[in-house]
Scaffold this active site. Structure first.
Site, PDB file in Angstrom:
ATOM      1  N   ASP A  90     -80.314 -21.590   2.497  1.00 25.26           N
ATOM      2  CA  ASP A  90     -81.477 -22.389   2.900  1.00 25.26           C
ATOM      3  C   ASP A  90     -81.587 -22.298   4.418  1.00 25.26           C
ATOM      4  OD1 ASP A  90     -79.473 -23.946   3.858  1.00 25.26           O
ATOM      5  OD2 ASP A  90     -79.856 -25.657   2.557  1.00 25.26           O
ATOM      6  N   GLY A  93     -83.455 -26.737   7.226  1.00 28.43           N
ATOM      7  CA  GLY A  93     -84.488 -27.759   7.429  1.00 28.43           C
ATOM      8  C   GLY A  93     -84.184 -29.050   6.696  1.00 28.43           C
ATOM      9  N   GLY A 223     -89.930 -30.026  -1.525  1.00 32.59           N
ATOM     10  CA  GLY A 223     -90.494 -31.379  -1.506  1.00 32.59           C
ATOM     11  C   GLY A 223     -90.727 -31.952  -2.889  1.00 32.59           C
ATOM     12  N   ASP A 273     -81.314 -24.359  -7.918  1.00 34.28           N
ATOM     13  CA  ASP A 273     -80.015 -24.693  -7.339  1.00 34.28           C
ATOM     14  C   ASP A 273     -79.878 -26.199  -7.432  1.00 34.28           C
ATOM     15  OD1 ASP A 273     -81.935 -25.233  -4.970  1.00 34.28           O
ATOM     16  OD2 ASP A 273     -80.043 -26.118  -4.332  1.00 34.28           O
ATOM     17  N   CYS A 311     -67.868 -25.189 -26.214  1.00 36.53           N
ATOM     18  CA  CYS A 311     -67.851 -24.548 -24.895  1.00 36.53           C
ATOM     19  C   CYS A 311     -66.649 -23.626 -24.774  1.00 36.53           C
ATOM     20  CB  CYS A 311     -67.801 -25.615 -23.808  1.00 36.53           C
ATOM     21  SG  CYS A 311     -67.710 -24.930 -22.147  1.00 36.53           S
ATOM     22  N   CYS A 313     -65.406 -22.541 -21.795  1.00 38.66           N
ATOM     23  CA  CYS A 313     -64.827 -22.558 -20.447  1.00 38.66           C
ATOM     24  C   CYS A 313     -63.330 -22.883 -20.511  1.00 38.66           C
ATOM     25  CB  CYS A 313     -65.568 -23.539 -19.540  1.00 38.66           C
ATOM     26  SG  CYS A 313     -65.001 -25.252 -19.646  1.00 38.66           S
ATOM     27  N   CYS A 316     -62.423 -26.530 -21.463  1.00 38.23           N
ATOM     28  CA  CYS A 316     -62.612 -26.888 -22.876  1.00 38.23           C
ATOM     29  C   CYS A 316     -61.638 -26.151 -23.801  1.00 38.23           C
ATOM     30  CB  CYS A 316     -64.053 -26.627 -23.294  1.00 38.23           C
ATOM     31  SG  CYS A 316     -65.195 -27.772 -22.480  1.00 38.23           S
ATOM     32  N   HIS A 342     -66.335 -26.848 -15.859  1.00 38.33           N
ATOM     33  CA  HIS A 342     -67.084 -26.981 -17.111  1.00 38.33           C
ATOM     34  C   HIS A 342     -68.587 -27.115 -16.826  1.00 38.33           C
ATOM     35  CE1 HIS A 342     -68.632 -28.345 -20.920  1.00 38.33           C
ATOM     36  NE2 HIS A 342     -69.244 -29.295 -20.229  1.00 38.33           N
TER      37      HIS A 342
HETATM   38 ZN   LIG Z   1     -66.367 -26.432 -21.053  1.00 40.90          ZN
END
Ligand SMILES: [Zn+2]
Length: 380
Positions: A90, A93, A223, A273, A311, A313, A316, A342
């Site tokens: 960014d 600002g 904005g 983001d 999940c 990940c 998990c 996660h």
């Molecule tokens: Zn997970």
């Protein structure tokens, strides 16, 4: 640089590919936020394992600390932080107007005091680009004034004139820099303009018209989600997205919760983001398709299930809700890491599912089903 690959038949959702100097990004895309040159608590390998194709860095923070000299010496932000994939930065600002103590705002630029040590700085649109050139980000943003909600029309009009003027100067400076050397050109940095205009649709329209004349590689909607009611967030961003050219990426800055993002994809937004997955993760809030869980709550004390049974990940696959709750209770750092991991994984996967649904022309059905299940279980 951007290729529109497919448009969903029944919604405005779209699939694209954005080419950058550090690789291609599939859109829609979620960019984990790496404010200080790190996605908080996670290693780059973990961020990659989550499936993240691009991250965001904050020019304001990196300019103040470690400072441009350090990053220049390291050979740019990619090398400094050891991240080989694309980075969007960014302009600073947003932080100048929200975090720093603003001293003086003029057509020329913004004078502010650092929130860290009070030191004074003056950032012009040119300086904001120069900072991002040193950082070597793949996508740079123009300096703008992000107006908070509610704002009087007069103020928004004035502010928009300032933002548009700054956008023009940013582009001019960007082109001059590219002309200076082959090395500069080879960085292949892209520059995005930012549409402001608060909740005034005619001002949003004017902002888009003016930015299109300047011509950017992509357009951000700024904005939004700055204090306005939920329905306005989507109304304004959907309206603004509808004004933007089809062949350029559209980035909705700073949004949001999983339902917000899924909704916005249906309105034709490509890039997101948000600090929510990591910031809320560090407070024990975990996101799942069935809504979010506050893992500090007593109800998880003996809950041997993972955060989300489906999940894949690391958190998990290896740990229970009860264990993670225990980590939070005992202030063990691993707790923050596991939930952040996660959550980033969840955000990236949700967008992957969105992309799949768009490809199969069933995004609207996917969205309705996702929102129904999420909202039924969520927010406890
Ligand atoms: Zn997970």
């Amino acid at each position: 640089m951007f290729r529109l690959i497919h448009k969903d038949r029944k919604s405005k959702a779209r699939l694209g590919k954005l080419k950058t100097a550090h690789g291609e990004v599939n859109t829609p895309v979620f960019m984990p936020v790496g404010t200080q040159g790190t996605v908080k608590t996670l290693t780059n390998a973990e961020v990659i394992e989550c499936g993240a194709e691009i991250i965001l860095g904050n020019a304001y923070h990196l300019y103040l600390r470690p400072g441009l000299d350090v990053i220049k010496k390291a050979g740019g932000l990619h090398k400094f932080m050891g991240w080989g994939r694309p980075i969007l930065t960014d302009s600073g600002g947003y932080q100048i107007f929200s975090l720093a103590k603003l001293r003086k705002l003029s057509d020329e630029g913004a004078e502010f005091s650092s929130h860290i040590d009070g030191s004074r700085h003056f950032i012009t649109p040119e300086k904001a680009i120069e900072i991002q050139q040193v950082l070597g980000s793949d996508i740079m943003m123009t300096l703008d004034e992000c107006v908070h909600y509610p704002a009087a029309r007069d103020y928004v009009e004035q502010s928009l004139a300032l933002t548009t003027g700054w956008a023009e100067r940013s582009k001019k400076y960007f082109l001059e820099y590219r002309e200076q050397s082959t090395e500069n050109r080879e960085k292949k940095q892209l520059l995005f303009g930012i549409v402001q205009g608060s909740t005034y649709t005619d001002l949003r329209k004017k902002a888009v018209r003016d930015l299109l004349k300047i011509e950017f590689d992509g357009y951000a909607i700024g904005g939004v989600s700055v204090g306005e009611p939920e329905n306005l967030i989507h109304e304004v961003s959907a309206y603004t997205a509808s004004l933007l050219p089809e062949d350029k990426p559209r980035y909705l800055m700073g949004l949001g919760t999983p339902p917000d993002i899924v909704e916005a994809i249906g309105n034709g937004i490509d890039m997101f983001d948000c600090v929510v997955p990591t910031r809320n993760g560090r407070n024990g809030q975990a996101f799942t398709p069935q809504g979010d869980l506050q893992l500090r709550n007593a109800e998880y004390k003996e809950d041997t299930r993972p955060i989300d049974e489906k999940c894949s990940c690391y958190a998990c696959k290896n740990h229970s809700r009860a264990y993670i709750r225990h980590l939070f209770n005992t202030e063990e750092l691993l707790g923050l890491r596991l939930v952040s991991l996660h959550n980033v994984h969840f955000y990236v996967k949700i967008i992957e599912l969105c992309r799949k649904a768009i490809r199969e022309n069933r995004f609207s059905e996917f969205k309705d089903e996702f929102l129904k299940i999420y909202n039924k279980g969520g927010l406890n």
